[in-house]
Design a protein around this motif. Sequence first.
Motif, short mmCIF file in Angstrom:
data_model
loop_
_atom_site.label_atom_id
_atom_site.label_comp_id
_atom_site.label_asym_id
_atom_site.label_seq_id
_atom_site.Cartn_x
_atom_site.Cartn_y
_atom_site.Cartn_z
N PHE A 45 0.83 -1.20 0.00
CA PHE A 45 0.00 0.00 0.00
C PHE A 45 0.87 1.26 0.00
CE2 PHE A 45 -2.24 3.39 2.26
CZ PHE A 45 -3.35 3.52 1.46
N SER A 46 1.94 1.27 0.82
CA SER A 46 2.80 2.46 0.83
C SER A 46 3.47 2.67 -0.51
CB SER A 46 3.91 2.36 1.89
OG SER A 46 3.47 1.69 3.00
N LEU A 47 3.91 1.58 -1.13
CA LEU A 47 4.49 1.71 -2.46
C LEU A 47 3.50 2.34 -3.42
CD1 LEU A 47 6.30 -1.63 -3.37
CD2 LEU A 47 7.29 0.66 -3.33
N HIS A 48 2.27 1.85 -3.36
CA HIS A 48 1.21 2.35 -4.24
C HIS A 48 1.01 3.84 -4.01
CE1 HIS A 48 -2.87 3.15 -5.60
NE2 HIS A 48 -3.28 3.30 -4.38
N MET A 49 0.96 4.26 -2.75
CA MET A 49 0.73 5.68 -2.47
C MET A 49 1.95 6.52 -2.87
SD MET A 49 -2.30 5.76 -1.68
CE MET A 49 -2.53 7.50 -1.37
N LEU A 50 3.15 5.97 -2.68
CA LEU A 50 4.36 6.70 -3.05
C LEU A 50 4.38 6.99 -4.55
CD1 LEU A 50 7.20 7.78 -2.39
CD2 LEU A 50 8.08 5.47 -2.75
N ILE A 51 4.17 5.93 -5.34
CA ILE A 51 4.23 6.14 -6.79
C ILE A 51 3.06 7.02 -7.23
CG2 ILE A 51 3.01 3.97 -7.33
CD1 ILE A 51 5.84 5.26 -9.43
N PHE A 52 1.92 6.90 -6.52
CA PHE A 52 0.78 7.76 -6.85
C PHE A 52 1.12 9.23 -6.64
CE2 PHE A 52 -2.92 10.09 -5.18
CZ PHE A 52 -3.68 10.14 -6.33
N TRP A 53 1.72 9.56 -5.50
CA TRP A 53 2.04 10.96 -5.24
C TRP A 53 3.14 11.46 -6.16
CZ3 TRP A 53 -1.64 13.56 -3.52
CH2 TRP A 53 -2.48 13.08 -2.52
N ILE A 54 4.10 10.58 -6.50
CA ILE A 54 5.12 10.99 -7.48
C ILE A 54 4.44 11.39 -8.79
CG2 ILE A 54 7.00 10.14 -8.93
CD1 ILE A 54 8.03 8.55 -6.57
N CYS A 55 3.50 10.53 -9.23
CA CYS A 55 2.78 10.82 -10.48
C CYS A 55 2.01 12.13 -10.36
CB CYS A 55 1.83 9.68 -10.83
SG CYS A 55 2.68 8.20 -11.38
N CYS A 56 1.36 12.33 -9.19
CA CYS A 56 0.61 13.58 -9.01
C CYS A 56 1.55 14.77 -9.11
CB CYS A 56 -0.09 13.60 -7.66
SG CYS A 56 -1.52 12.54 -7.62
N GLY A 57 2.73 14.65 -8.49
CA GLY A 57 3.69 15.75 -8.53
C GLY A 57 4.10 16.07 -9.95
N ILE A 58 4.46 15.04 -10.70
CA ILE A 58 4.85 15.25 -12.10
C ILE A 58 3.68 15.85 -12.87
CG2 ILE A 58 5.66 14.14 -14.22
CD1 ILE A 58 6.87 11.93 -12.44
N GLY A 59 2.48 15.33 -12.57
CA GLY A 59 1.27 15.81 -13.26
C GLY A 59 1.06 17.29 -13.01
N VAL A 60 1.22 17.73 -11.76
CA VAL A 60 0.99 19.14 -11.44
C VAL A 60 1.97 20.01 -12.23
CG1 VAL A 60 1.23 20.87 -9.62
CG2 VAL A 60 -0.03 18.74 -9.17
N VAL A 61 3.24 19.60 -12.29
CA VAL A 61 4.24 20.40 -13.01
C VAL A 61 3.92 20.43 -14.51
CG1 VAL A 61 6.66 20.57 -13.65
CG2 VAL A 61 6.02 19.93 -11.30
N VAL A 62 3.76 19.23 -15.10
CA VAL A 62 3.59 19.18 -16.56
C VAL A 62 2.28 19.84 -16.98
CG1 VAL A 62 3.31 17.64 -18.54
CG2 VAL A 62 4.98 17.10 -16.76
N PHE A 63 1.18 19.45 -16.31
CA PHE A 63 -0.11 20.04 -16.69
C PHE A 63 -0.15 21.52 -16.32
CE2 PHE A 63 -1.89 15.53 -15.95
CZ PHE A 63 -1.44 15.14 -17.19
N GLY A 64 0.54 21.87 -15.23
CA GLY A 64 0.60 23.27 -14.83
C GLY A 64 1.21 24.11 -15.95
N VAL A 65 2.37 23.68 -16.43
CA VAL A 65 3.03 24.41 -17.51
C VAL A 65 2.11 24.48 -18.73
CG1 VAL A 65 4.98 24.37 -19.12
CG2 VAL A 65 5.34 23.81 -16.71
N MET A 66 1.45 23.34 -19.02
CA MET A 66 0.55 23.31 -20.18
C MET A 66 -0.57 24.33 -20.04
SD MET A 66 -0.34 19.53 -21.43
CE MET A 66 -1.32 19.79 -22.88
N PHE A 67 -1.18 24.36 -18.85
CA PHE A 67 -2.34 25.24 -18.68
C PHE A 67 -1.91 26.70 -18.70
CE2 PHE A 67 -4.40 21.39 -16.72
CZ PHE A 67 -5.25 21.20 -17.79
#
Lengths: 376, 516
Positions: A45-67
């Motif tokens: 479960f911790s692994l799942h949440m870790l990779i999930f938050w990493i993805c969210c972080g990358i998502g915020v940066v990439v989509f942020g720049v896009m928007f």
Amino acid sequence: MRFPLRTPIALCVLLFFVLSASISYASEWRLNMTEGVTAVSQEVFSLHMLIFWICCGIGVVVFGVMFVSMFLHRKSRGAVAANFHESTALEFVWTIIPLLILVGMAYPATTTLMKIYDTEDAEVDVLITGYQWKWKYDFPEQGVSFFSNMSTPKEQILGGAEKGEHYLLEVDEPLLIPVDKKVRFLVTAADVIHSWWVPDLAVKRDAIPGYINQAWTKVQEPGVFRGQCAELCGKDHGFMPIEVHAVSQDEFDQWIAAKQARAQEIAEAAKQTLSFDELYTQGEAIYANQCATCHQPNGEGVAGVFPAIAGSPIALGALDEHLSRVVKGLGAMPAFGEQLTPVELAAVVTFQRNAFGNNMGDIVQPIDIVNYKQGQ
Amino acid sequence: MAHGPAKGLSRWLFTTNHKDIGTMYLWFSFLMFFLGGLFALVIRAELFQPGLQIVEPAFFNQMTTLHGLIMVFGAVMPAFVGLANWMLPMMIGAPDMALPRMNNWSFWILPFAFAALVSTLFMEGGAPDFGWTFYAPLSTTYAPPSVTLFIFSVHIMGASSIMGAINIIATILNMRAPGMTLMKMPLFVWTWLITAYLLIAVMPVLAGVVTMMLMDIHFGTSFFDAAGGGDPVLFQHIFWFFGHPEVYIMILPAFGIVSAIIPTFARKPLFGYSSMVYATASIAFLSFIVWAHHMFTVGMPLAGELIFMYATMLIAVPTGVKVFNWVTTMWRGAMTFETPMLFSIAFVILFTIGGFSGLMLAIAPADFQYHDTYFVVAHFHYVLVPGAIFSITAAVYYWLPKWCGRMYDEAMGRVHFWIAFIGLNVTFFPMHFSGLAGMPRRIPDYNPLWADWNMISSVGAFLFGAAQVLFLYIVIRTIIGGKKASDEVWEASHGLEWTVASPAPYHTFSTPPEVK
């Protein structure tokens, strides 16, 4: 016409973040993976949440720049296009940074995987065999063996009755394991590939004919954990649940003893002689339970897939052929030799030879089954 | 030299013209898209609420199987081949495909393949019911009789794909206009070149595995039958050695399309052209060494799990490079948001979300919880629907004016986009949740625990279906009554295809253009 873009975009961004954020409230809303009840399941479960938050972080940066870009750099705002189109430095940076993140992610994933694979030093062994569409559990050391079928009534499935809390996730004979003991699962299958999955234990292992796969668990607290077959295994794939009860060592020992006594009774019962009516009535019930899903309640079968029992050359032919087909199976027909007791086998064969207009008049006794199986 | 098409039916039956064949591929794939979509709606209708209401479990399995097969082999792949037929010769300044007669043949065997496949629905025992991945022994010893026809139709589809791929490679390598060096080719040409090599590499593997099934079923061999000394896991290794490159076959041309559209509407050249080419090649290479990540739960040894986990995680790097390049292409552009651009931007965002869940699935220990749940269904629909389907849709809006010389209705295109975008997310986003909460895939009935998410998904699916009916209407209305399109069509269009008249004449570049 300028289509109002901003509102739908804003709505979608909002929707995305609300949905992502709501994952963290998961346990109440059943949005997220279960944390489970074992040390390994919590690590997963911790692994799942870790990779999930990493993805969210990358998502915020990439989509942020896009928007930002979509907002600022639009022609309607008078933006004039720049002309840059290359930068080795940038390409290098955005190759290296993801690579480092991945290495950081690979390390904990590897250590958890090594724990999952450490099946040494088990205190209890359970052999799990997948059948179409039920599970068989064996405790080889204790000499205990039984089948576990879904117990949800047909009326609930077809809408005639209200669905219970554990709809499709309940069985007639649950698997009991002792708490605080390392339990090893040896997983295989008798016909097609199945997959034994209990989310709370974070155990999912494919049950494959010809293979014995290993998995293990160590449950800390008593409890009931439910799961399902996870690999498409034919018509009733959705209807072969798993129910594991983690209990105290005492309760486990009593349960094993009761199972052993029951096995003794079955062996005794195989010695008795039953009347035609007893066999026929019992056979009818077993037919409805075990045979009717394929051969149909009226014995007519399904053209092209499941042969009819009514007028079947097997049911109207030599008894040995009939016993062979039922005990050993053939092709898509499962082998029922281990799934049913000698009494049950005798009853169902007697029933098939005398029902649906089959008038063979034979009576098959439990002892005939025992003899047949010994002769093989 | 300038002569038009033949009249009547023979134009289509005997044509060797790349534009005619491209058109047929595209309409065929549109038809298959609706058929596969119809099957998906049967699935979603049954899953609207717990309990069995509409179909039997056996038929449900036939629907999931045919939905997958038809969408992959009937809708997405022929659509990309159709786009390749139309656009590759015009993009590289060639008069036609290199092997025009084979081109005709590779299209015309497809309708027979799919007629055979769909006809299994009416056979005794029903259609194939073992999932689009057709794992043995469910697809061999335990399969309905129609499996034989299924194998035959897969062979035909494979032959069609291989011929298409050979043709594309021959065209790109031999027929480029003078001055069109490899590193000047539009990215759509590059991605298709690499895709074609993938097709040639893996389609024979698929043909091999179905032939082994045929042997097991009819000729007494035991390749996949443990009772005869065979190995059911071997099937999965062979299947996924084909299957993983196959999913990239369905996405690489999409990368090419988006790399053409975003620069046009950002009015700025594509950022990092050469890194795009290298990233595509890296993804194609990696696609051959990650197949067993579909099989983390089959009980491979630890070392095997680790190798496939690491290799799979690596794919995120070149894929990330692509996304960063698209975003940087948009940065400091002068963007407008016509329908092709909307679909392309949605592609970048939603494909990236599908990439994130892909990265999560790569983590083997976590995959033990995700594997064969709706989380996986959400993942691959996020990469395939906004990936393949949205890019194809974007390509149709982008090049339709060139094909038929008429402009689609921009307002209606945008309405189509928003309905499709919302429908898609309403359908597939909740599947992440139902999957994480423990719902296995390919089940016709489920515990009420997952009822809310399933109901939302089903509503979204019908909305998405409605959007595609609108798409069909828009396309037909454009062809028969759209406004005249200019030759350039788009303000900042770039590339050889925009230098010919709209609609593109029946024969283009009979004399090769000079590329500087």
